[in-house]
Design a protein around this motif. Structure first.
Motif, PDB file in Angstrom:
ATOM      1  N   ARG A 104       9.166  -1.871   3.849  1.00  0.00           N
ATOM      2  CA  ARG A 104       7.673  -2.124   3.558  1.00  0.00           C
ATOM      3  C   ARG A 104       7.352  -1.437   2.154  1.00  0.00           C
ATOM      4  O   ARG A 104       6.293  -1.012   1.734  1.00  0.00           O
ATOM      5  CB  ARG A 104       6.706  -1.358   4.518  1.00  0.00           C
ATOM      6  N   TRP A 105       8.426  -0.959   1.374  1.00  0.00           N
ATOM      7  CA  TRP A 105       8.159  -0.338   0.323  1.00  0.00           C
ATOM      8  C   TRP A 105       7.409  -0.989  -0.545  1.00  0.00           C
ATOM      9  O   TRP A 105       6.715  -0.344  -1.488  1.00  0.00           O
ATOM     10  CB  TRP A 105       9.694   0.258  -0.470  1.00  0.00           C
ATOM     11  N   ALA A 106       7.598  -2.117  -0.644  1.00  0.00           N
ATOM     12  CA  ALA A 106       6.615  -3.079  -1.577  1.00  0.00           C
ATOM     13  C   ALA A 106       5.353  -3.612  -0.893  1.00  0.00           C
ATOM     14  O   ALA A 106       4.631  -4.493  -1.649  1.00  0.00           O
ATOM     15  CB  ALA A 106       7.461  -4.355  -2.246  1.00  0.00           C
ATOM     16  N   ASP A 107       5.049  -3.114   0.060  1.00  0.00           N
ATOM     17  CA  ASP A 107       3.622  -3.519   0.665  1.00  0.00           C
ATOM     18  C   ASP A 107       2.728  -2.506   0.370  1.00  0.00           C
ATOM     19  O   ASP A 107       2.651  -1.322   0.825  1.00  0.00           O
ATOM     20  CB  ASP A 107       3.930  -3.515   2.224  1.00  0.00           C
ATOM     21  N   ALA A 108       1.624  -2.740  -0.224  1.00  0.00           N
ATOM     22  CA  ALA A 108       0.696  -1.947  -0.837  1.00  0.00           C
ATOM     23  C   ALA A 108      -0.206  -1.298   0.322  1.00  0.00           C
ATOM     24  O   ALA A 108      -0.659  -0.195   0.203  1.00  0.00           O
ATOM     25  CB  ALA A 108      -0.442  -2.692  -1.541  1.00  0.00           C
ATOM     26  N   ASN A 109      -0.205  -1.873   1.488  1.00  0.00           N
ATOM     27  CA  ASN A 109      -0.818  -1.504   2.668  1.00  0.00           C
ATOM     28  C   ASN A 109      -0.300  -0.075   3.387  1.00  0.00           C
ATOM     29  O   ASN A 109      -0.801   0.548   4.054  1.00  0.00           O
ATOM     30  CB  ASN A 109      -1.204  -2.439   3.813  1.00  0.00           C
ATOM     31  N   ALA A 110       1.062   0.087   2.844  1.00  0.00           N
ATOM     32  CA  ALA A 110       1.811   1.029   3.475  1.00  0.00           C
ATOM     33  C   ALA A 110       1.447   2.511   2.788  1.00  0.00           C
ATOM     34  O   ALA A 110       1.993   3.435   3.342  1.00  0.00           O
ATOM     35  CB  ALA A 110       3.344   0.888   3.415  1.00  0.00           C
ATOM     36  N   TYR A 111       0.615   2.493   1.807  1.00  0.00           N
ATOM     37  CA  TYR A 111       0.478   3.627   1.109  1.00  0.00           C
ATOM     38  C   TYR A 111      -0.920   3.964   1.153  1.00  0.00           C
ATOM     39  O   TYR A 111      -1.701   3.204   1.002  1.00  0.00           O
ATOM     40  CB  TYR A 111       0.859   3.537  -0.486  1.00  0.00           C
ATOM     41  N   ALA A 112      -1.289   5.415   1.515  1.00  0.00           N
ATOM     42  CA  ALA A 112      -2.404   5.711   1.689  1.00  0.00           C
ATOM     43  C   ALA A 112      -3.339   6.135   0.239  1.00  0.00           C
ATOM     44  O   ALA A 112      -4.270   6.162   0.180  1.00  0.00           O
ATOM     45  CB  ALA A 112      -2.385   6.850   2.623  1.00  0.00           C
ATOM     46  N   SER A 113      -2.600   6.881  -0.754  1.00  0.00           N
ATOM     47  CA  SER A 113      -2.942   7.252  -1.860  1.00  0.00           C
ATOM     48  C   SER A 113      -2.656   6.286  -3.062  1.00  0.00           C
ATOM     49  O   SER A 113      -1.596   6.270  -3.252  1.00  0.00           O
ATOM     50  CB  SER A 113      -2.360   8.759  -1.834  1.00  0.00           C
ATOM     51  N   TRP A 114      -3.418   6.462  -3.697  1.00  0.00           N
ATOM     52  CA  TRP A 114      -3.392   5.716  -5.175  1.00  0.00           C
ATOM     53  C   TRP A 114      -3.873   6.498  -6.400  1.00  0.00           C
ATOM     54  O   TRP A 114      -4.983   7.146  -6.134  1.00  0.00           O
ATOM     55  CB  TRP A 114      -3.937   4.308  -4.859  1.00  0.00           C
ATOM     56  N   GLY A 115      -3.242   6.199  -7.465  1.00  0.00           N
ATOM     57  CA  GLY A 115      -3.837   6.531  -8.697  1.00  0.00           C
ATOM     58  C   GLY A 115      -4.799   5.449  -9.276  1.00  0.00           C
ATOM     59  O   GLY A 115      -5.040   4.335  -8.706  1.00  0.00           O
ATOM     60  N   GLN A 116      -5.398   5.675 -10.338  1.00  0.00           N
ATOM     61  CA  GLN A 116      -6.357   4.795 -11.031  1.00  0.00           C
ATOM     62  C   GLN A 116      -5.674   3.478 -11.956  1.00  0.00           C
ATOM     63  O   GLN A 116      -6.563   2.796 -12.073  1.00  0.00           O
ATOM     64  CB  GLN A 116      -7.377   5.545 -11.891  1.00  0.00           C
TER      65      GLN A 116
END
Length: 124
Positions: A104-116
């Motif tokens: 799932r490394w390329a699944d954006a939904n797998a990541y909770a934290s994001w930069g701007q």
């Protein structure tokens, strides 16, 4: 609270290079999986590259051989981008999560934290 801040974007001519940085705070850096995504208006986020806690890296097919993801032993993750093409133009964002399944490394939904995000423009 996890905080991610990207830098290093800009405008470059085709064939040129840029290095993006992602500075993290608020979590134990060494145990997190981190990734770079990019997005063009009107399109979904595209996984560019990821690096997990033990340093294993994964790349999207469109950037293999041209981009390199790395991290230091503190809080920085990098994306070295070489041989840039106009189609690499996008908003680049870094993402992090405590654990992401390799599939799932390329699944954006797998990541909770994001930069701007930081914008990259490749144009002659």
């Amino acid at each position: 609270q996890v905080r991610l801040v990207e830098s290093g974007g800009g405008e470059v001519q085709p064939g040129g290079s840029l290095r993006l940085s992602c500075a993290a705070s608020g979590y134990t850096y060494s145990t997190y999986c981190r990734a770079w995504f990019r997005q063009v208006p009107g399109q979904e986020r595209e996984g560019v590259a990821s690096i997990d806690s033990d340093g294993t890296t994964t790349y999207g097919d469109s950037v293999k051989g041209r981009f390199t993801v790395s991290k230091d032993n503190k809080n920085l993750m990098y994306l070295q981008m070489n041989s840039l093409r106009p189609e690499d133009s996008a908003m680049y964002s870094c993402a992090a999560d405590a654990w992401v399944a390799p599939s799932r490394w390329a699944d954006a939904n797998a990541y909770a934290s994001w930069g701007q995000g930081t914008r990259v423009t490749v144009s002659s």
